[in-house]
Design a protein around this motif. Sequence first.
Motif, short mmCIF file in Angstrom:
data_model
loop_
_atom_site.label_atom_id
_atom_site.label_comp_id
_atom_site.label_asym_id
_atom_site.label_seq_id
_atom_site.Cartn_x
_atom_site.Cartn_y
_atom_site.Cartn_z
N PHE A 23 0.81 -1.21 0.00
CA PHE A 23 0.00 0.00 0.00
C PHE A 23 0.85 1.26 0.00
CE2 PHE A 23 -4.54 -1.02 0.98
CZ PHE A 23 -4.44 -2.38 0.86
N ASP A 24 0.42 2.25 -0.80
CA ASP A 24 0.92 3.61 -0.62
C ASP A 24 0.31 4.13 0.70
OD1 ASP A 24 0.55 4.53 -4.13
OD2 ASP A 24 2.13 3.42 -3.08
N MET A 25 1.11 4.86 1.44
CA MET A 25 0.65 5.36 2.74
C MET A 25 0.74 6.88 2.77
SD MET A 25 -0.23 2.64 4.34
CE MET A 25 -0.54 3.37 5.95
N ARG A 26 -0.20 7.48 3.48
CA ARG A 26 -0.25 8.94 3.55
C ARG A 26 -0.61 9.38 4.96
NH1 ARG A 26 -3.90 10.08 -1.92
NH2 ARG A 26 -2.35 9.33 -3.41
N TRP A 27 -0.16 10.57 5.29
CA TRP A 27 -0.62 11.29 6.48
C TRP A 27 -1.44 12.48 6.02
CZ3 TRP A 27 -0.34 9.64 11.34
CH2 TRP A 27 0.64 8.70 11.69
N TYR A 28 -2.62 12.60 6.59
CA TYR A 28 -3.48 13.76 6.39
C TYR A 28 -3.64 14.46 7.74
CZ TYR A 28 -5.24 12.17 1.81
OH TYR A 28 -5.37 11.80 0.49
N ARG A 29 -4.11 15.69 7.68
CA ARG A 29 -4.47 16.40 8.91
C ARG A 29 -5.72 17.22 8.66
NH1 ARG A 29 0.67 20.59 9.41
NH2 ARG A 29 0.17 21.91 7.60
N GLY A 73 3.14 11.73 1.73
CA GLY A 73 2.84 10.41 1.19
C GLY A 73 4.11 9.65 0.90
N ILE A 74 4.01 8.32 0.94
CA ILE A 74 5.16 7.47 0.67
C ILE A 74 4.65 6.26 -0.11
CG2 ILE A 74 4.95 6.26 2.89
CD1 ILE A 74 8.04 6.14 2.95
N SER A 75 5.39 5.87 -1.15
CA SER A 75 4.93 4.78 -2.00
C SER A 75 5.12 3.44 -1.31
CB SER A 75 5.67 4.81 -3.33
OG SER A 75 7.07 4.71 -3.13
N GLY A 76 4.41 2.44 -1.85
CA GLY A 76 4.51 1.10 -1.31
C GLY A 76 5.82 0.41 -1.66
N PHE A 77 6.00 -0.80 -1.13
CA PHE A 77 7.18 -1.62 -1.36
C PHE A 77 8.44 -0.91 -0.88
CE2 PHE A 77 5.10 -5.13 -3.16
CZ PHE A 77 4.06 -4.66 -3.93
N HIS A 78 9.24 -0.38 -1.77
CA HIS A 78 10.55 0.14 -1.37
C HIS A 78 10.56 1.63 -1.05
CE1 HIS A 78 12.05 -3.77 -2.31
NE2 HIS A 78 11.64 -3.68 -3.56
N ALA A 79 9.40 2.23 -0.96
CA ALA A 79 9.30 3.63 -0.53
C ALA A 79 10.19 4.55 -1.38
CB ALA A 79 9.67 3.75 0.95
N ARG A 103 8.46 9.84 -2.14
CA ARG A 103 7.90 10.55 -0.99
C ARG A 103 7.53 11.95 -1.45
NH1 ARG A 103 11.64 8.37 4.02
NH2 ARG A 103 12.49 6.60 2.88
N ASN A 104 6.44 12.46 -0.92
CA ASN A 104 6.05 13.83 -1.28
C ASN A 104 5.44 14.50 -0.06
OD1 ASN A 104 2.98 13.23 -1.51
ND2 ASN A 104 3.93 11.75 -2.86
N TYR A 105 5.48 15.82 -0.08
CA TYR A 105 5.05 16.63 1.07
C TYR A 105 4.31 17.86 0.58
CZ TYR A 105 8.72 13.89 3.34
OH TYR A 105 9.49 12.86 3.80
N VAL A 106 3.38 18.30 1.39
CA VAL A 106 2.76 19.60 1.13
C VAL A 106 3.82 20.68 1.40
CG1 VAL A 106 1.88 19.89 3.48
CG2 VAL A 106 0.70 20.96 1.57
N CYS A 140 -3.81 8.64 9.51
CA CYS A 140 -3.06 7.71 8.68
C CYS A 140 -4.00 7.16 7.61
CB CYS A 140 -2.55 6.60 9.59
SG CYS A 140 -1.73 5.25 8.82
N ASN A 141 -3.49 7.02 6.39
CA ASN A 141 -4.33 6.55 5.27
C ASN A 141 -3.55 5.56 4.44
OD1 ASN A 141 -4.91 7.62 2.06
ND2 ASN A 141 -6.64 6.89 3.25
N ALA A 142 -4.21 4.46 4.06
CA ALA A 142 -3.61 3.43 3.21
C ALA A 142 -4.37 3.33 1.90
CB ALA A 142 -3.63 2.09 3.94
#
Length: 116
Positions: free
Chosen positions: A31-37, A49-55, A58-61, A96-98
Amino acid sequence: VQLVESGGGLVQPGGSRRLACAASGFQFSRFDMRWYRQVAGRERELVAGISGFHALQRNYVDSVKGRFTISRDNAKKLLYLDMNDLKPEDTAIYYCNAIYGSLRYWGQGTQVTVSS
């Protein structure tokens, strides 16, 4: 399926905090994983956000670039958000979001309050 956030609390401006999200019940590494607020009365905002598997991705606001770092430990099924130089405007409930294809999972959120 469960996503359980932890690590929230009260922190002074300029301080640091590490949030964690413990995943269970699904194949976390895919799963790609994300943090929201979210702040009351406002839309939920994607923070990082961070991509699945080998990460590899990564991206940021823009507002958190250089201050926040997202990471993951696939073996432990944990997602992290390291937050540095916290500002009052970072005060929010952090979720946290998957994501994998059409699958979307959310945690219950953890409150972060930045105040002196």
